[in-house]
Write an enzyme that holds these catalytic residues in place. Structure first.
Site, PDB file in Angstrom:
ATOM      1  N   SER A 168      -2.318  -6.622  29.123  1.00 17.16           N
ATOM      2  CA  SER A 168      -1.128  -7.471  29.170  1.00 17.16           C
ATOM      3  C   SER A 168      -1.561  -8.925  29.282  1.00 17.16           C
ATOM      4  O   SER A 168      -2.523  -9.244  29.991  1.00 17.16           O
ATOM      5  CB  SER A 168      -0.252  -7.090  30.367  1.00 17.16           C
ATOM      6  OG  SER A 168       0.733  -8.071  30.593  1.00 17.16           O
ATOM      7  N   ARG A 174      18.399   7.565 -16.807  1.00 18.72           N
ATOM      8  CA  ARG A 174      17.543   6.562 -16.158  1.00 18.72           C
ATOM      9  C   ARG A 174      18.362   5.838 -15.108  1.00 18.72           C
ATOM     10  O   ARG A 174      19.421   5.302 -15.413  1.00 18.72           O
ATOM     11  CB  ARG A 174      17.003   5.550 -17.176  1.00 18.72           C
ATOM     12  CG  ARG A 174      16.089   4.469 -16.571  1.00 18.72           C
ATOM     13  CD  ARG A 174      14.636   4.932 -16.476  1.00 18.72           C
ATOM     14  NE  ARG A 174      14.024   4.917 -17.798  1.00 18.72           N
ATOM     15  CZ  ARG A 174      13.750   6.011 -18.497  1.00 18.72           C
ATOM     16  NH1 ARG A 174      14.022   7.217 -17.997  1.00 18.72           N
ATOM     17  NH2 ARG A 174      13.206   5.945 -19.684  1.00 18.72           N
TER      18      ARG A 174
END
Length: 473
Positions: A277, A316
């Site tokens: 930390s 498509r």
């Protein structure tokens, strides 16, 4: 492939490389080369043309950022790529340039390139899955008899075996590994249909060309023709990746909860700045769990996008196929990041069995209430035994005494119950080791079964690509 700094943090360089722009473009060139060679073999185009095309199918020869930029105007990366390939072939052999991309279409090129990249991505996932599974099985073997609290609805429930818990983490991973191989065998197929999927330009030779292209690329031949808008098997593969990410998220959730300071039963490896930390030196953050939880959080949205893209229009898709392409790599990037992170965590996982026992004992015997009630039911009946234990557990909460002491005292006060109760046996019901026995028995069998299943997967060592790519002569 360009990923943000935060994406990079949650994945691996190896998976980023699989979907890198250069790799995808090279996959497209591999398709064009395979197509030309297949058509030459079937007598559709001259051998000289196939050789000329193949000689310049190298992504390093082209300005890839320029191709990507041009694709935004063209609507497909394949259009500027084929244009540049044709120009390059024409520089050396103008006649051969007429045969570039003969009878194919943009989606053929891109889908086939994505299938090639996905095969590499799956190999990376499979390798890490094997490692993580083996580590979990090894840890489970060490902790078959280690008592640990089982928790339901986030509350202490009963005692289980830590090995049993580890095997519950492992089983879904084995199923995912097998399922990914099975689904990949159906999904990783060449795409070749021409303009509307009919191979019209190639005529009767089209199917033979498609089989040759598949063989040249190491992909399966499409069983039911072009899958331009048949996206079911492809999407099913993506969904299996999302399921795997979810299973990894389950492991990460348990790991992070058991690593909380107040619980302290597990801890990820530390050192070399891992899990530190910037403000609190005492912290030991579960960074592997964090990465896996991030993957589990993100993948449902990508999976949903794949499902939403399936309603592709006619022959498509307009917009939905393109959305699918954009979402696809993210599934693999997140999942491989999660796999690697948890694999690293399990390699150095700290298991505090003493703390596990301490947490059990800290509950003052309350988690053994069900077992004790079941034993007393044989003497005084289930309703009376349940009521007695309910009253005694309330006394534990009020007085701070342990349930064993209060239960024995209550039995000794009741002559009828005292005569029907074996106090020595009753004492064993409050023993965490004894309470672990049921889970340990199941875990022994499950470990054996999962080890056999894992070994069978290794023995098969199969290529997940179908072997139905024989070329007709």
């Amino acid at each position: 492939m360009s990923v943000s700094i935060f994406d990079s943090f949650l994945t691996t360089p190896e998976m980023i490389a699989v979907f890198d722009d250069t790799e995808i473009v090279q996959g497209m060139f591999r398709f064009e080369e395979a197509l030309a060679r297949a058509q030459a073999a079937e007598g559709m185009i001259p051998d000289t043309a196939a050789r000329a095309i193949a000689s310049v199918c190298n992504a390093q020869l082209y300005d890839i950022p320029a191709l990507v930029n041009a694709s935004r105007r063209a609507g497909s990366l394949a259009i500027p790529l084929v244009k540049e390939l044709t120009k390059t072939v024409a520089l050396f052999n103008p006649e051969s340039a007429n045969y570039v991309h003969w009878g194919s279409t943009s989606q053929d090129v891109i889908d086939s390139a994505m299938a090639l990249a996905t095969g590499k991505a799956l190999a990376l996932l499979d390798q890490r899955l094997q490692s993580l599974i083996n580590q979990l099985l090894h840890l489970a073997g060490q902790h078959l008899a280690t008592p640990v609290l089982a928790r339901t609805l986030m509350q202490p429930a009963q005692v289980t075996s830590f090995g049993f818990k580890l095997l519950n983490w492992t089983a879904p991973l084995l199923r995912s590994r097998l399922q990914l191989r099975t689904v990949a065998a159906r999904a990783l197929r060449v795409q070749l249909g021409g303009a509307v999927g009919t191979l019209a330009v190639m005529g009767a030779q089209g199917p033979a060309v498609a089989r040759r292209v598949a063989q040249n690329l190491g992909l399966g031949a499409a069983e039911h023709g072009a899958w331009h808008t048949q996206r079911d098997e492809w999407v099913r593969l993506g969904l299996e990746i999302a399921v795997l990410a979810g299973s990894l998220g389950k492991i990460a959730t348990d790991l992070s909860l058991m690593a909380q300071g107040e619980i302290g039963e597990l801890a990820e490896p530390s050192g070399n700045g891992r899990g530190g930390s910037s403000a609190m030196p005492h912290k030991r953050n579960p960074v592997s769990a964090m990465i896996a939880l991030a993957a589990a959080t993100r993948t449902p949205q990508h999976a949903a996008a794949l499902l939403a893209s399936m309603g592709q229009q006619h022959e498509r898709g307009l917009g939905n196929w393109q959305a699918e392409l954009a979402e696809w790599p993210a599934l693999f990037l997140s999942t491989h990041g999660a796999l690697c992170a948890l694999d690293e965590a399990m390699a150095g996982l700290h298991v505090d069995s003493a703390r596990m026992l301490e947490n059990i004992n800290g509950l003052r015997g309350l988690i053994f209430a069900e077992a004790v009630a079941a034993y007393l039911a044989s003497a005084i009946g289930r309703p009376q035994a349940h009521a007695m234990m309910e009253e005694l557990t309330q006394q534990v909460m009020a007085s701070g005494q342990d349930l064993a002491t209060l239960t024995i005292a209550a039995i000794r006060k009741d002559p009828d119950l005292r005569d029907k109760t074996d106090l020595a046996h009753l004492q064993t019901l409050f023993d965490p080791v004894t309470a672990t026995a049921a889970a340990e028995r199941l875990a022994h069998q499950q470990l054996h079964d999962l080890q056999e299943a894992a070994a069978a997967l290794e023995l098969r060592a199969e290529n997940p690509i179908p072997s139905n790519t024989e070329v007709s002569q």
